[in-house]
Design a protein around this motif. Structure first.
Motif, PDB file in Angstrom:
ATOM      1  N   VAL A  94       8.960  -1.325   5.240  1.00 36.15           N
ATOM      2  CA  VAL A  94       7.707  -0.673   4.853  1.00 36.15           C
ATOM      3  C   VAL A  94       6.619  -1.013   5.866  1.00 36.15           C
ATOM      4  O   VAL A  94       6.525  -2.155   6.339  1.00 36.15           O
ATOM      5  CB  VAL A  94       7.276  -1.147   3.440  1.00 36.15           C
ATOM      6  CG1 VAL A  94       5.985  -0.464   3.002  1.00 36.15           C
ATOM      7  CG2 VAL A  94       8.387  -0.879   2.428  1.00 36.15           C
ATOM      8  N   ARG A 100       3.224  -2.291   6.750  1.00 37.72           N
ATOM      9  CA  ARG A 100       2.339  -3.233   6.056  1.00 37.72           C
ATOM     10  C   ARG A 100       1.077  -2.557   5.532  1.00 37.72           C
ATOM     11  O   ARG A 100       0.642  -2.815   4.402  1.00 37.72           O
ATOM     12  CB  ARG A 100       1.979  -4.380   7.018  1.00 37.72           C
ATOM     13  CG  ARG A 100       0.773  -5.222   6.658  1.00 37.72           C
ATOM     14  CD  ARG A 100       0.987  -6.056   5.410  1.00 37.72           C
ATOM     15  NE  ARG A 100      -0.183  -6.874   5.125  1.00 37.72           N
ATOM     16  CZ  ARG A 100      -1.248  -6.448   4.474  1.00 37.72           C
ATOM     17  NH1 ARG A 100      -1.305  -5.212   4.029  1.00 37.72           N
ATOM     18  NH2 ARG A 100      -2.273  -7.269   4.240  1.00 37.72           N
ATOM     19  N   SER A 129       0.562   0.269   4.409  1.00 31.48           N
ATOM     20  CA  SER A 129       0.718   1.208   3.293  1.00 31.48           C
ATOM     21  C   SER A 129       0.971   0.494   1.962  1.00 31.48           C
ATOM     22  O   SER A 129       1.113   1.140   0.928  1.00 31.48           O
ATOM     23  CB  SER A 129       1.873   2.178   3.577  1.00 31.48           C
ATOM     24  OG  SER A 129       3.137   1.537   3.493  1.00 31.48           O
ATOM     25  N   ILE A 130       1.000  -0.844   1.974  1.00 35.66           N
ATOM     26  CA  ILE A 130       1.217  -1.617   0.740  1.00 35.66           C
ATOM     27  C   ILE A 130      -0.119  -1.838   0.044  1.00 35.66           C
ATOM     28  O   ILE A 130      -1.106  -2.220   0.686  1.00 35.66           O
ATOM     29  CB  ILE A 130       1.896  -2.970   1.057  1.00 35.66           C
ATOM     30  CG1 ILE A 130       3.253  -2.732   1.740  1.00 35.66           C
ATOM     31  CG2 ILE A 130       2.080  -3.782  -0.226  1.00 35.66           C
ATOM     32  CD1 ILE A 130       3.892  -4.009   2.272  1.00 35.66           C
ATOM     33  N   ASN A 131      -0.161  -1.609  -1.249  1.00 37.32           N
ATOM     34  CA  ASN A 131      -1.394  -1.746  -2.031  1.00 37.32           C
ATOM     35  C   ASN A 131      -1.603  -3.215  -2.389  1.00 37.32           C
ATOM     36  O   ASN A 131      -1.022  -3.729  -3.335  1.00 37.32           O
ATOM     37  CB  ASN A 131      -1.305  -0.892  -3.300  1.00 37.32           C
ATOM     38  CG  ASN A 131      -2.583  -0.940  -4.112  1.00 37.32           C
ATOM     39  OD1 ASN A 131      -3.535  -1.648  -3.771  1.00 37.32           O
ATOM     40  ND2 ASN A 131      -2.617  -0.183  -5.194  1.00 37.32           N
ATOM     41  N   CYS A 152       5.377  -7.876  -5.368  1.00 36.50           N
ATOM     42  CA  CYS A 152       5.015  -6.719  -6.184  1.00 36.50           C
ATOM     43  C   CYS A 152       5.535  -6.947  -7.609  1.00 36.50           C
ATOM     44  O   CYS A 152       6.754  -6.987  -7.817  1.00 36.50           O
ATOM     45  CB  CYS A 152       5.624  -5.437  -5.601  1.00 36.50           C
ATOM     46  SG  CYS A 152       5.078  -5.059  -3.919  1.00 36.50           S
ATOM     47  N   ARG A 191       9.016   4.033  -4.691  1.00 33.60           N
ATOM     48  CA  ARG A 191       7.582   4.155  -4.975  1.00 33.60           C
ATOM     49  C   ARG A 191       7.258   3.963  -6.454  1.00 33.60           C
ATOM     50  O   ARG A 191       6.086   3.989  -6.830  1.00 33.60           O
ATOM     51  CB  ARG A 191       7.074   5.515  -4.478  1.00 33.60           C
ATOM     52  CG  ARG A 191       6.948   5.568  -2.954  1.00 33.60           C
ATOM     53  CD  ARG A 191       6.490   6.909  -2.446  1.00 33.60           C
ATOM     54  NE  ARG A 191       6.394   6.905  -0.979  1.00 33.60           N
ATOM     55  CZ  ARG A 191       6.446   8.004  -0.229  1.00 33.60           C
ATOM     56  NH1 ARG A 191       6.589   9.203  -0.792  1.00 33.60           N
ATOM     57  NH2 ARG A 191       6.347   7.917   1.089  1.00 33.60           N
ATOM     58  N   LEU A 226       3.785  -0.318  -4.222  1.00 31.89           N
ATOM     59  CA  LEU A 226       4.451   0.531  -3.227  1.00 31.89           C
ATOM     60  C   LEU A 226       4.337   2.007  -3.588  1.00 31.89           C
ATOM     61  O   LEU A 226       5.082   2.841  -3.078  1.00 31.89           O
ATOM     62  CB  LEU A 226       5.934   0.148  -3.093  1.00 31.89           C
ATOM     63  CG  LEU A 226       6.245  -1.295  -2.681  1.00 31.89           C
ATOM     64  CD1 LEU A 226       7.743  -1.459  -2.462  1.00 31.89           C
ATOM     65  CD2 LEU A 226       5.479  -1.691  -1.424  1.00 31.89           C
ATOM     66  N   ALA A 282       3.801   3.808  -0.499  1.00 35.92           N
ATOM     67  CA  ALA A 282       4.489   3.178   0.633  1.00 35.92           C
ATOM     68  C   ALA A 282       4.971   4.211   1.648  1.00 35.92           C
ATOM     69  O   ALA A 282       5.469   5.276   1.290  1.00 35.92           O
ATOM     70  CB  ALA A 282       5.670   2.355   0.133  1.00 35.92           C
ATOM     71  N   GLU A 283       4.819   3.858   2.918  1.00 33.26           N
ATOM     72  CA  GLU A 283       5.384   4.627   4.012  1.00 33.26           C
ATOM     73  C   GLU A 283       6.467   3.760   4.658  1.00 33.26           C
ATOM     74  O   GLU A 283       6.268   2.572   4.895  1.00 33.26           O
ATOM     75  CB  GLU A 283       4.313   4.989   5.040  1.00 33.26           C
ATOM     76  CG  GLU A 283       3.228   5.918   4.493  1.00 33.26           C
ATOM     77  CD  GLU A 283       3.768   7.278   4.084  1.00 33.26           C
ATOM     78  OE1 GLU A 283       4.770   7.716   4.693  1.00 33.26           O
ATOM     79  OE2 GLU A 283       3.193   7.898   3.175  1.00 33.26           O
ATOM     80  N   PHE A 284       7.607   4.383   4.944  1.00 35.58           N
ATOM     81  CA  PHE A 284       8.773   3.627   5.372  1.00 35.58           C
ATOM     82  C   PHE A 284       9.060   3.827   6.853  1.00 35.58           C
ATOM     83  O   PHE A 284       9.182   4.958   7.323  1.00 35.58           O
ATOM     84  CB  PHE A 284       9.992   4.038   4.545  1.00 35.58           C
ATOM     85  CG  PHE A 284       9.831   3.755   3.072  1.00 35.58           C
ATOM     86  CD1 PHE A 284      10.145   2.518   2.553  1.00 35.58           C
ATOM     87  CD2 PHE A 284       9.335   4.732   2.213  1.00 35.58           C
ATOM     88  CE1 PHE A 284       9.980   2.243   1.212  1.00 35.58           C
ATOM     89  CE2 PHE A 284       9.171   4.474   0.871  1.00 35.58           C
ATOM     90  CZ  PHE A 284       9.487   3.218   0.366  1.00 35.58           C
TER      91      PHE A 284
END
Length: 472
Positions: free
Chosen positions: A171, A173, A175-177, A202, A306, A311, A314-316
């Motif tokens: 992932v 980084r 894009s992680i909430n 998470c 997701r 996530l 999330a962008e992978f």
């Protein structure tokens, strides 16, 4: 005949063909060894060089906002045979570069056969090349013949080259909430190279966990090919959906166990399960989902992953997968110019080094060929800037990762080129009026800044290099 001693290249795929071309274009004779048709493989259908055995697509050709498109451009700048013949045999594919497979292979084969410094020899190399071959590039790919693979194993001291890659998703980084997730190591343990806050965590409630397990069990999964059937799993890693099928609590007592972790925003409530992500590269831009190797199909993976709190957007950089592969533990075994530390007369190129994809394999072949030719000619080898697509890819292969924070499996896995492999920008992108950008506008501007920086740095590298770019 040239008085320069030839360089031997083993393997006539994209990497070996590109390496041979770069060597010959530098004025060094090369002998290209290809075992087909003397010995076939489970995947190849012809005896042509650079045969495409899967997709005919080289993926996006957008050099402004796509990492593989940037790699296309850099390879063209360095006189790539693969890119030249790909362009010449292009078929319609929107913004992607797709090629006519037979026409492409025929064109690459013809170019190498016609080059006065290239000799093509058909036949299998069944062991470590003889000592009189003072410079060798091994570019035998994921279907390296068993005899050569066994010889490489003995030389490197590794326990396996061919195995099922149980690859966990990676992932981006950013894009992680982090309003939901938090940094913490289990029991705040400070391991080798760690700080006690080395994982992104998470949390899940029981309801979220149960829904997630149901989705894993019901999700579409890939099947193994017949010739993969007897290959062992790497490091004994089971797919998460297999663990879920063994019992609803299996994951919660395995990679998703919540013990030793406390949500700082809600310290009195214990999460029912926790998904952990471990830093995957030295830059800290990519995080690996710990224990989340999977054979779910890509379409199912994105939606299911997701569902994990934190996530949801999330962008992978890479989705998970399980397939037979053959590659070296390159950060341990290879030096920055892709020489085998245990026997420096041997270099490696292509997928066997731990890159993924046709373009990436050819790109590593290109640089390996240039490194070998420069060495043969006595020219200094200039390190590539890690800010370029070529440099970022080779840095990933030769050391741009971390070993591991704990006792888990090694973090080095094959990967496509992506912007997560590039050093971060030293300033955030801004609008023309100087205001901060947000959302998709910020992401697009960041990609353009990365590709602009890459082009500028490659130009400076070329200007400073003793060895000139290959001729057209």
């Amino acid at each position: 005949m040239s008085k320069i001693e030839p360089i031997h290249v083993i393997g006539g795929g994209l990497a070996g063909s590109e390496a041979s071309w770069q060597i010959a274009q530098a004025g060094v004779p090369v002998i290209l060894h290809e075992m087909r048709p003397v010995r076939g493989t489970d995947a190849h259908k012809t005896q042509g060089l650079a045969e495409l055995v899967c997709s005919n697509s080289f993926r996006s050709d957008d050099a402004e906002t796509n990492a593989v498109g940037l790699l296309h451009q850099e390879m063209r700048t360095l006189g790539s045979l693969i890119m030249a013949k790909g362009d010449a045999n292009q078929v319609p594919a929107g913004g992607a570069l797709a090629v006519d497979r037979d026409g492409f292979s025929d064109a690459v084969t013809a170019a190498l056969e016609a080059h006065p410094l290239v000799t093509i020899e058909r036949g299998e190399i069944t062991g470590i090349p003889p000592e009189e071959w003072s410079s060798v590039i091994i570019a035998t790919g994921p279907l390296t013949s068993p005899a050569l693979a066994e010889a490489i194993l003995k030389l490197t001291g590794e326990t396996s080259l061919a195995f099922f890659d149980a690859i966990a998703p990676i992932v981006y980084r950013e894009s992680i909430n982090m309003d939901i997730a938090w940094f913490q190591s289990r029991y705040d343990k400070v391991g080798p190279g760690g700080t006690g806050k080395d994982y992104i965590n998470c949390p899940m409630t029981k309801e979220q966990y149960d829904a997630f397990v149901d989705a894993l069990i019901e999700g579409d999964k890939t099947e193994f090919k017949e010739w993969e059937a007897n290959t062992p799993y790497f490091d004994g890693c089971l797919p998460i959906e297999v663990m879920a099928e063994r019992g609803r609590e299996t994951l919660r007592h395995g990679p998703m166990k919540p013990v030793g972790l406390t949500d700082p925003r809600n310290p009195d409530v214990k999460p029912y399960a926790i998904v952990q992500l471990r830093q995957d590269n030295a830059l800290g831009t990519l995080f690996n989902m710990v224990g989340f190797q999977t054979k779910l199909k890509y379409g199912a993976q994105t939606g299911i992953l997701r569902m994990i709190p934190g996530l949801e957007n999330a962008e992978f950089a890479r989705l998970g997968g399980i397939h037979r592969n053959t590659y070296l533990n390159s950060p341990k075994l290879l030096d920055p110019t892709l020489r085998l530390k245990a026997m420096p007369r041997l270099r490696f190129a292509g997928q066997i080094t731990g890159c993924e994809g046709y373009v990436e394999s050819a790109a590593v072949g290109l640089m390996t060929g240039r490194f070998a030719a420069a060495e043969r000619l006595g020219h200094p080898i200039q390190p590539l800037p890690h800010t370029t697509g070529l440099g970022a890819l080779i840095n990933h292969i030769t050391g741009g990762h971390i070993e591991t924070i704990d006792e888990g499996p090694r973090s080095f896995q094959p990967m496509n080129v992506n912007f997560g492999l590039f050093p971060p920008l030293d300033r955030a992108p801004k609008a023309e009026d100087g205001k901060r950008l947000r959302g998709s506008a910020k992401a697009l501007a960041k990609k353009k800044m990365l590709t602009d920086r890459a082009r500028a740095d490659l130009a400076m590298w070329l200007a400073a290099a003793t060895m000139p770019a290959a001729a057209e």
